[in-house]
Design a protein around this motif. Sequence first.
Motif, PDB file in Angstrom:
ATOM      1  N   ILE A  13       0.820  -1.211   0.183  1.00  0.00           N
ATOM      2  CA  ILE A  13      -0.115   0.446  -0.073  1.00  0.00           C
ATOM      3  C   ILE A  13       0.716   1.480  -0.161  1.00  0.00           C
ATOM      4  O   ILE A  13       1.662   1.462   0.845  1.00  0.00           O
ATOM      5  N   CYS A  14       0.575   2.660  -0.790  1.00  0.00           N
ATOM      6  CA  CYS A  14       1.281   3.449  -0.950  1.00  0.00           C
ATOM      7  C   CYS A  14       0.645   4.232  -0.193  1.00  0.00           C
ATOM      8  O   CYS A  14      -0.472   4.489  -0.225  1.00  0.00           O
ATOM      9  N   CYS A  15       1.714   4.524   0.629  1.00  0.00           N
ATOM     10  CA  CYS A  15       1.345   5.489   2.097  1.00  0.00           C
ATOM     11  C   CYS A  15       2.367   6.681   2.015  1.00  0.00           C
ATOM     12  O   CYS A  15       3.254   6.784   1.781  1.00  0.00           O
ATOM     13  N   SER A  16       1.387   7.821   1.428  1.00  0.00           N
ATOM     14  CA  SER A  16       2.106   9.199   0.928  1.00  0.00           C
ATOM     15  C   SER A  16       3.324   8.725   0.734  1.00  0.00           C
ATOM     16  O   SER A  16       4.423   9.747   0.833  1.00  0.00           O
ATOM     17  N   GLY A  17       3.427   8.792  -0.928  1.00  0.00           N
ATOM     18  CA  GLY A  17       4.490   8.472  -1.465  1.00  0.00           C
ATOM     19  C   GLY A  17       4.963   6.659  -0.699  1.00  0.00           C
ATOM     20  O   GLY A  17       6.258   6.921  -1.477  1.00  0.00           O
ATOM     21  N   CYS A  18       6.007   5.991   0.590  1.00  0.00           N
ATOM     22  CA  CYS A  18       5.927   4.947   0.562  1.00  0.00           C
ATOM     23  C   CYS A  18       5.019   3.884   0.267  1.00  0.00           C
ATOM     24  O   CYS A  18       4.352   3.736   1.345  1.00  0.00           O
TER      25      CYS A  18
ATOM     26  N   SER B   9       7.035   3.939  -8.095  1.00  0.00           N
ATOM     27  CA  SER B   9       7.730   2.723  -7.780  1.00  0.00           C
ATOM     28  C   SER B   9       7.478   2.722  -6.375  1.00  0.00           C
ATOM     29  O   SER B   9       7.159   1.888  -5.174  1.00  0.00           O
ATOM     30  N   GLY B  10       6.671   3.866  -4.839  1.00  0.00           N
ATOM     31  CA  GLY B  10       6.566   3.595  -3.732  1.00  0.00           C
ATOM     32  C   GLY B  10       7.266   3.711  -3.321  1.00  0.00           C
ATOM     33  O   GLY B  10       7.895   3.873  -1.970  1.00  0.00           O
ATOM     34  N   HIS B  11       9.308   4.123  -3.692  1.00  0.00           N
ATOM     35  CA  HIS B  11      10.563   4.218  -3.655  1.00  0.00           C
ATOM     36  C   HIS B  11      11.120   5.745  -3.313  1.00  0.00           C
ATOM     37  O   HIS B  11      11.288   6.246  -4.733  1.00  0.00           O
ATOM     38  N   VAL B  12      11.002   6.764  -2.226  1.00  0.00           N
ATOM     39  CA  VAL B  12      10.822   7.396  -1.877  1.00  0.00           C
ATOM     40  C   VAL B  12      12.298   7.710  -2.653  1.00  0.00           C
ATOM     41  O   VAL B  12      13.435   7.371  -1.997  1.00  0.00           O
ATOM     42  N   ASP B  13      12.928   9.028  -3.081  1.00  0.00           N
ATOM     43  CA  ASP B  13      14.055   9.386  -3.333  1.00  0.00           C
ATOM     44  C   ASP B  13      14.925  10.540  -2.048  1.00  0.00           C
ATOM     45  O   ASP B  13      15.619  10.604  -2.924  1.00  0.00           O
ATOM     46  N   GLY B  14      14.054  10.884  -2.223  1.00  0.00           N
ATOM     47  CA  GLY B  14      14.741  12.423  -1.118  1.00  0.00           C
ATOM     48  C   GLY B  14      13.379  13.367  -0.693  1.00  0.00           C
ATOM     49  O   GLY B  14      11.825  12.647  -0.630  1.00  0.00           O
ATOM     50  N   VAL B  15      13.684  13.911   0.463  1.00  0.00           N
ATOM     51  CA  VAL B  15      12.434  14.550   1.020  1.00  0.00           C
ATOM     52  C   VAL B  15      12.858  15.665   0.853  1.00  0.00           C
ATOM     53  O   VAL B  15      13.636  16.585   0.453  1.00  0.00           O
TER      54      VAL B  15
ATOM     55  N   ILE C   3      10.950  10.675  -7.361  1.00  0.00           N
ATOM     56  CA  ILE C   3      11.435  11.359  -9.482  1.00  0.00           C
ATOM     57  C   ILE C   3      10.811  10.288 -10.801  1.00  0.00           C
ATOM     58  O   ILE C   3      10.737   9.341 -10.255  1.00  0.00           O
ATOM     59  N   ASP C   4      10.199  10.801 -11.824  1.00  0.00           N
ATOM     60  CA  ASP C   4       9.920   9.746 -13.107  1.00  0.00           C
ATOM     61  C   ASP C   4      11.208   8.834 -13.215  1.00  0.00           C
ATOM     62  O   ASP C   4      12.200   8.947 -13.252  1.00  0.00           O
ATOM     63  N   MET C   5      10.360   7.335 -13.173  1.00  0.00           N
ATOM     64  CA  MET C   5      10.656   6.582 -13.453  1.00  0.00           C
ATOM     65  C   MET C   5      11.847   7.248 -14.741  1.00  0.00           C
ATOM     66  O   MET C   5      12.975   6.515 -14.681  1.00  0.00           O
ATOM     67  N   LEU C   6      10.893   7.200 -15.870  1.00  0.00           N
ATOM     68  CA  LEU C   6      12.008   7.371 -17.289  1.00  0.00           C
ATOM     69  C   LEU C   6      12.734   8.478 -16.896  1.00  0.00           C
ATOM     70  O   LEU C   6      13.999   8.175 -17.705  1.00  0.00           O
ATOM     71  N   ALA C   7      12.663   9.189 -16.197  1.00  0.00           N
ATOM     72  CA  ALA C   7      14.029  10.182 -15.939  1.00  0.00           C
ATOM     73  C   ALA C   7      15.496  10.256 -15.719  1.00  0.00           C
ATOM     74  O   ALA C   7      16.344   9.868 -16.066  1.00  0.00           O
TER      75      ALA C   7
END
Length: 204
Positions: A44-49, A102-108, A185-189
Amino acid sequence: MFTGIVTAVGRVVAVTPIGGGRDMRLRIETPAGWLDGVALGASICCSGCCLTAVSFDAAGFEVEASAETLSRTTLGTWGVGTRINLERSLRMGDELGGHIVSGHVDGVGEVVSVEPENGSHRWTFRLPAALAPYVAEKGSVAVDGVSLTVNAVTRDSFGVNLILHTTEVTALGTKRPGDPVNLEIDMLARYVARMMAFRTEMAA
């Protein structure tokens, strides 16, 4: 995988330290019926996570967050009463209304300002320098799990326009300048940047 289209707003109702206090277990309350059909261990994606449901009932579910997750996302700031964006994982055949998340946070990041602009509001977010090259005008970015279109970029920030509907049906409406947000960030980028870097390495 997710789409960045929030389908419910949940609320943290309990936070329990585990793992010697370095990790934590959260119980998240959900709207009636939102968990119908969910299976134990669902993502489950919880605010991006992207988090795993380790327990659930008709009223909500529980997840566990490691020290690593707490240190790299906003989860460490969540407390009882925190409202969070929720999205269940994408199934084959579902409508892809936002972009691949993806639900994998890259940064805050951080909310810098919210200003009225015609019938919407222009939100400006500060982002870590390492993520700046991956955010482009008219590209996509996930902010607290919400798929948004970037309308402007600078060296250390980007702007998006949010209509009233978006702030009403997501937890973004509770954010104020200075508040932290999870960014993906966008996975494509990400892959385009890696391809360009690889070509440069091979040419050297």
